[in-house]
Design an enzyme around this catalytic site. Structure first.
Site, PDB file in Angstrom:
ATOM      1  N   LYS A 147       0.839  -1.205   0.000  1.00  0.00           N
ATOM      2  CA  LYS A 147       0.000   0.000   0.000  1.00  0.00           C
ATOM      3  C   LYS A 147       0.874   1.255   0.000  1.00  0.00           C
ATOM      4  O   LYS A 147       1.512   1.584   0.993  1.00  0.00           O
ATOM      5  CB  LYS A 147      -0.933   0.053   1.215  1.00  0.00           C
ATOM      6  CG  LYS A 147      -2.047   1.059   0.937  1.00  0.00           C
ATOM      7  CD  LYS A 147      -2.644   1.755   2.111  1.00  0.00           C
ATOM      8  CE  LYS A 147      -1.875   2.855   2.726  1.00  0.00           C
ATOM      9  NZ  LYS A 147      -1.810   4.116   1.930  1.00  0.00           N
ATOM     10  N   GLY A 181       6.935   4.794   8.226  1.00  0.00           N
ATOM     11  CA  GLY A 181       6.070   5.969   8.356  1.00  0.00           C
ATOM     12  C   GLY A 181       6.251   6.597   9.713  1.00  0.00           C
ATOM     13  O   GLY A 181       7.305   6.451  10.350  1.00  0.00           O
ATOM     14  N   SER A 182       5.211   7.261  10.164  1.00  0.00           N
ATOM     15  CA  SER A 182       5.324   8.019  11.409  1.00  0.00           C
ATOM     16  C   SER A 182       5.295   7.097  12.630  1.00  0.00           C
ATOM     17  O   SER A 182       4.742   5.991  12.595  1.00  0.00           O
ATOM     18  CB  SER A 182       4.184   9.034  11.496  1.00  0.00           C
ATOM     19  OG  SER A 182       2.958   8.345  11.559  1.00  0.00           O
ATOM     20  N   THR A 183       5.872   7.575  13.704  1.00  0.00           N
ATOM     21  CA  THR A 183       5.935   6.787  14.940  1.00  0.00           C
ATOM     22  C   THR A 183       4.534   6.517  15.482  1.00  0.00           C
ATOM     23  O   THR A 183       4.236   5.401  15.937  1.00  0.00           O
ATOM     24  CB  THR A 183       6.824   7.519  15.968  1.00  0.00           C
ATOM     25  OG1 THR A 183       8.144   7.596  15.418  1.00  0.00           O
ATOM     26  CG2 THR A 183       6.874   6.793  17.289  1.00  0.00           C
ATOM     27  N   GLU A 184       3.665   7.511  15.413  1.00  0.00           N
ATOM     28  CA  GLU A 184       2.308   7.326  15.956  1.00  0.00           C
ATOM     29  C   GLU A 184       1.577   6.206  15.233  1.00  0.00           C
ATOM     30  O   GLU A 184       0.986   5.314  15.855  1.00  0.00           O
ATOM     31  CB  GLU A 184       1.499   8.646  15.828  1.00  0.00           C
ATOM     32  CG  GLU A 184       1.643   9.570  16.998  1.00  0.00           C
ATOM     33  CD  GLU A 184       1.777   8.860  18.348  1.00  0.00           C
ATOM     34  OE1 GLU A 184       2.876   8.970  18.947  1.00  0.00           O
ATOM     35  OE2 GLU A 184       0.827   8.189  18.799  1.00  0.00           O
ATOM     36  N   VAL A 185       1.614   6.253  13.886  1.00  0.00           N
ATOM     37  CA  VAL A 185       0.931   5.205  13.110  1.00  0.00           C
ATOM     38  C   VAL A 185       1.611   3.859  13.353  1.00  0.00           C
ATOM     39  O   VAL A 185       0.944   2.828  13.502  1.00  0.00           O
ATOM     40  CB  VAL A 185       0.882   5.573  11.608  1.00  0.00           C
ATOM     41  CG1 VAL A 185       0.370   4.402  10.780  1.00  0.00           C
ATOM     42  CG2 VAL A 185      -0.007   6.797  11.392  1.00  0.00           C
ATOM     43  N   GLY A 186       2.928   3.869  13.465  1.00  0.00           N
ATOM     44  CA  GLY A 186       3.668   2.625  13.724  1.00  0.00           C
ATOM     45  C   GLY A 186       3.226   1.957  15.021  1.00  0.00           C
ATOM     46  O   GLY A 186       3.064   0.741  15.090  1.00  0.00           O
ATOM     47  N   CYS A 211      13.433  10.730   6.929  1.00  0.00           N
ATOM     48  CA  CYS A 211      13.430  10.318   8.334  1.00  0.00           C
ATOM     49  C   CYS A 211      14.826  10.428   8.943  1.00  0.00           C
ATOM     50  O   CYS A 211      14.969  10.562  10.145  1.00  0.00           O
ATOM     51  CB  CYS A 211      12.849   8.921   8.486  1.00  0.00           C
ATOM     52  SG  CYS A 211      13.592   7.754   7.374  1.00  0.00           S
ATOM     53  N   GLU A 234      10.003  15.544  15.486  1.00  0.00           N
ATOM     54  CA  GLU A 234      10.313  15.474  14.063  1.00  0.00           C
ATOM     55  C   GLU A 234       9.453  16.475  13.297  1.00  0.00           C
ATOM     56  O   GLU A 234       8.235  16.439  13.374  1.00  0.00           O
ATOM     57  CB  GLU A 234      10.052  14.060  13.548  1.00  0.00           C
ATOM     58  CG  GLU A 234      10.441  13.884  12.103  1.00  0.00           C
ATOM     59  CD  GLU A 234      10.293  12.448  11.618  1.00  0.00           C
ATOM     60  OE1 GLU A 234       9.242  11.832  11.882  1.00  0.00           O
ATOM     61  OE2 GLU A 234      11.227  11.952  10.966  1.00  0.00           O
ATOM     62  N   GLU A 286       9.924   1.023  10.593  1.00  0.00           N
ATOM     63  CA  GLU A 286      10.955   2.036  10.320  1.00  0.00           C
ATOM     64  C   GLU A 286      10.247   3.377  10.458  1.00  0.00           C
ATOM     65  O   GLU A 286       9.442   3.756   9.601  1.00  0.00           O
ATOM     66  CB  GLU A 286      11.543   1.820   8.923  1.00  0.00           C
ATOM     67  CG  GLU A 286      12.942   2.399   8.785  1.00  0.00           C
ATOM     68  CD  GLU A 286      12.945   3.845   8.334  1.00  0.00           C
ATOM     69  OE1 GLU A 286      12.922   4.723   9.223  1.00  0.00           O
ATOM     70  OE2 GLU A 286      12.963   4.093   7.127  1.00  0.00           O
TER      71      GLU A 286
HETATM   72  P1  ADP Z   1       2.767  10.854   7.625  1.00  0.00           P
HETATM   73  O1  ADP Z   1       2.180  11.267   8.946  1.00  0.00           O
HETATM   74  O2  ADP Z   1       4.135  11.339   7.442  1.00  0.00           O
HETATM   75  O3  ADP Z   1       1.851  11.054   6.466  1.00  0.00           O
HETATM   76  P2  ADP Z   1       1.959   8.182   8.075  1.00  0.00           P
HETATM   77  O4  ADP Z   1       2.606   7.342   9.085  1.00  0.00           O
HETATM   78  O5  ADP Z   1       0.624   8.765   8.383  1.00  0.00           O
HETATM   79  O6  ADP Z   1       2.993   9.310   7.717  1.00  0.00           O
HETATM   80  O7  ADP Z   1       1.836   7.435   6.700  1.00  0.00           O
HETATM   81  C1  ADP Z   1       2.706   6.440   6.251  1.00  0.00           C
HETATM   82  C2  ADP Z   1       1.895   5.352   5.573  1.00  0.00           C
HETATM   83  O8  ADP Z   1       1.048   4.773   6.564  1.00  0.00           O
HETATM   84  C3  ADP Z   1       0.976   5.819   4.460  1.00  0.00           C
HETATM   85  O9  ADP Z   1       0.942   4.833   3.446  1.00  0.00           O
HETATM   86  C4  ADP Z   1      -0.362   5.915   5.156  1.00  0.00           C
HETATM   87  O10 ADP Z   1      -1.463   5.766   4.278  1.00  0.00           O
HETATM   88  C5  ADP Z   1      -0.284   4.750   6.110  1.00  0.00           C
HETATM   89  N1  ADP Z   1      -1.186   4.829   7.259  1.00  0.00           N
HETATM   90  C6  ADP Z   1      -1.632   5.949   7.891  1.00  0.00           C
HETATM   91  N2  ADP Z   1      -2.468   5.617   8.899  1.00  0.00           N
HETATM   92  C7  ADP Z   1      -2.537   4.261   8.925  1.00  0.00           C
HETATM   93  C8  ADP Z   1      -3.229   3.311   9.735  1.00  0.00           C
HETATM   94  N3  ADP Z   1      -4.006   3.687  10.727  1.00  0.00           N
HETATM   95  N4  ADP Z   1      -3.051   1.996   9.473  1.00  0.00           N
HETATM   96  C9  ADP Z   1      -2.239   1.597   8.475  1.00  0.00           C
HETATM   97  N5  ADP Z   1      -1.586   2.443   7.668  1.00  0.00           N
HETATM   98  C10 ADP Z   1      -1.719   3.754   7.874  1.00  0.00           C
END
Ligand code: ADP
Length: 483
Positions: free
Chosen positions: A177, A230-235, A286, A386, A252
């Site tokens: 994705k 991607g971002s730490t929060e989403v991770g 990053c 960040e 990562e």
């Molecule tokens: P940024 O905040 O820099 O946009 P994200 O971590 O939000 O970075 O996005 C990185 C990837 O994670 C993108 O492909 C985004 O669509 C995906 N993403 C964002 N939210 C979720 C989630 N809740 N579950 C899975 N993937 C997500």
């Protein structure tokens, strides 16, 4: 720029609309124009993609000898290079990165990843363990099966390559994705994957939004392994969801990397490294060297050198080969950067350069001036969080122990830079830094052969190198009684 596969997903070797019929627009951040219509995948599409990845894994792909997998990966690398101009043009238009970086760095490095991992496909042999008499014990490395991969918007093609290449080399099938801001190069990559002859379903590309397509992929019960950048929060959220099904994850995540300049360094090289460290890809990296620690005794001189160079890094038309800084990826990202620069000033930092939107061409586009904050202390939010934009925070230090302590006093641990001509100090500092990568007298180098990843809030697991492909295998121990 319009793509043939506008508005479609790549599932089971077919190009199909999302089951909901929904699409969204991809915007060129330099012109604010719509450049593509993209399918908005959701639960039903993810489910179809996982099913096709599963049947490809159990079917044709498992019957592929490793040497044939290697040949396909190499063919794909060649196809990427043949399409270098097309990919570079897509990355520039979709992400806002500058043409020089897209065509000379991102695209060739993406091809490198496929070439490098092509070599590994035939080298993932196991071992035999001397054991009890009358007993044969062998350990073989197997692919996991279906891998779910989610990538960010800062290096769209390169991140797709870093994820796909090792997973495929190890014999997995994939549902990828891409980020909703930058899906177009993944679609083009899907076209080449089809063209070079990967069996249908080995790679599936589901475009869409994070909370829908992304979250469904993470939660899908038939995904065997996950990898996220991607971002730490989403991770963190991904790890929580993956805990329910005990699906292994590689994360990562973000960074706030220290770039440390000692008084005895080659200041010319260090000032160049400070600039590319933070302004490469407009700071949307990053590993951006966003905290520049400068030894007090040379600080005035060195900061003047950095400012001099930064003044020359003017934002401009990203399609122009000579431009060094393109627009930020989106209006939202520019707003975020603006917010942080304002916050830094409120915290007491001195705005030495930039701090405003840049006017380029007709005034459209999400351009932002390279920005330097001086008189920053490591505890300020602009030094701890960040920003993901072209904002450099400069912090002075007096002692080695002090700078190491401060460099490590941060939630992240992705990368660090050390500039000194004292060999012992260079290695001692590298050893003391809590980071997955340390660059000495250079900054921001990568190779498909060298492991990359973070510590602490920057995540865990390593991509690239041998570790990067081993991560997509699991071992099976077989005990044989010789009777
Ligand atoms: P940024 O905040 O820099 O946009 P994200 O971590 O939000 O970075 O996005 C990185 C990837 O994670 C993108 O492909 C985004 O669509 C995906 N993403 C964002 N939210 C979720 C989630 N809740 N579950 C899975 N993937 C997500």
């Amino acid at each position: 720029m319009k793509l043939e596969s506008d508005g479609r997903l790549f599932i089971g070797g077919e190009w199909e609309a999302a089951s909901s019929g929904e699409t969204f627009e991809s915007i060129n951040p330099a012109t604010e124009e719509v450049i593509g219509s993209v399918a908005s995948g959701d639960e039903a599409d993810v489910d179809r993609a996982v099913k096709s990845a599963r049947s490809a894994f159990e079917g044709k792909w498992s019957a592929f000898p490793p040497a044939k997998r290697a040949a396909l990966l190499q063919k794909l690398a060649g196809a990427i290079l043949k399409n270098r101009d097309a990919f570079a043009a897509i990355e520039v238009a979709d992400q806002g990165k500058v043409m020089f970086e897209a065509s000379k760095i991102d695209v060739p490095m993406a091809a490198d990843a496929f070439n490098y991992y092509a070599g590994w496909a035939t080298k993932l042999g196991g071992s035999t363990i001397p054991n009890a008499p009358g007993m044969l014990n062998y350990v073989q490395n197997e692919p996991f099966g279906v891998v779910g991969q989610i990538i960010p918007w800062n290096f769209p093609l390169l991140m797709a390559a870093w994820k796909l290449a090792p997973a495929l080399a190890a014999g997995n099938t994939v549902v990828l994705k891409p980020a909703e801001q930058t899906p177009l190069s993944a679609i083009k990559l899907g076209q080449l994957i089809e063209e070079v002859g990967f069996p249908p379903g080995v790679v599936n590309i589901v475009t869409g939004f994070g909370p829908t397509a992304g979250a469904e992929l993470v939660a899908h019960p038939d995904v065997d392994r996950l990898s996220f950048t991607g971002s730490t929060e989403v991770g963190k959220g991904i790890m929580r969801t993956a805990a329910d099904s005990l699906t292994p994850v590689t994360l990562e995540l973000g960074g706030k990397s220290p770039n440390i300049v000692f008084a005895d360094a080659n200041l010319d090289a260090a000032s160049r490294g400070a600039i590319t460290g933070i302004f490469y890809n407009k700071g949307e990296a990053c590993t951006a060297g966003s905290r520049l620690f400068v030894e007090d005794s040379i600080a005035d001189e060195f900061i003047a050198m950095v400012l001099d160079r930064a003044r020359k890094s003017k934002p401009g038309d990203p399609t122009d080969m000579g431009t060094k800084i393109g627009p930020l990826v989106s209006a939202a990202q520019r707003d975020r950067v603006e917010g942080y620069v304002k916050l830094g000033q409120e915290e007491g930092a001195n705005l030495a350069l930039g701090g405003k939107r840049a006017e380029v061409g007709d005034g459209r586009g999400y351009f932002y001036e390279p920005t330097v904050l001086t008189v920053v202390s490591n505890t300020m939010r602009v030094a701890q969080e960040e920003i993901f934009g072209p904002v450099l925070s400069i912090i002075r230090f007096k002692e080695v122990e002090e700078v190491v302590l401060e460099a490590n006093q941060n939630p992240y641990g992705l990368a660090a830079g050390v500039w000194t001509n004292d060999l012992g100090k260079a290695h001692r500092t590298a050893a003391a830094l809590n980071a997955g990568t340390v660059w000495i007298n250079t900054y921001g180098l990568y190779s498909a052969a060298v492991p990359f990843g973070g510590t602490k809030a920057s995540g865990f697991g390593r991509e690239l190198g041998e570790q990067g492909v081993r991560a997509y295998t699991r071992s099976k121990s077989v005990w044989v009684s010789l009777g």
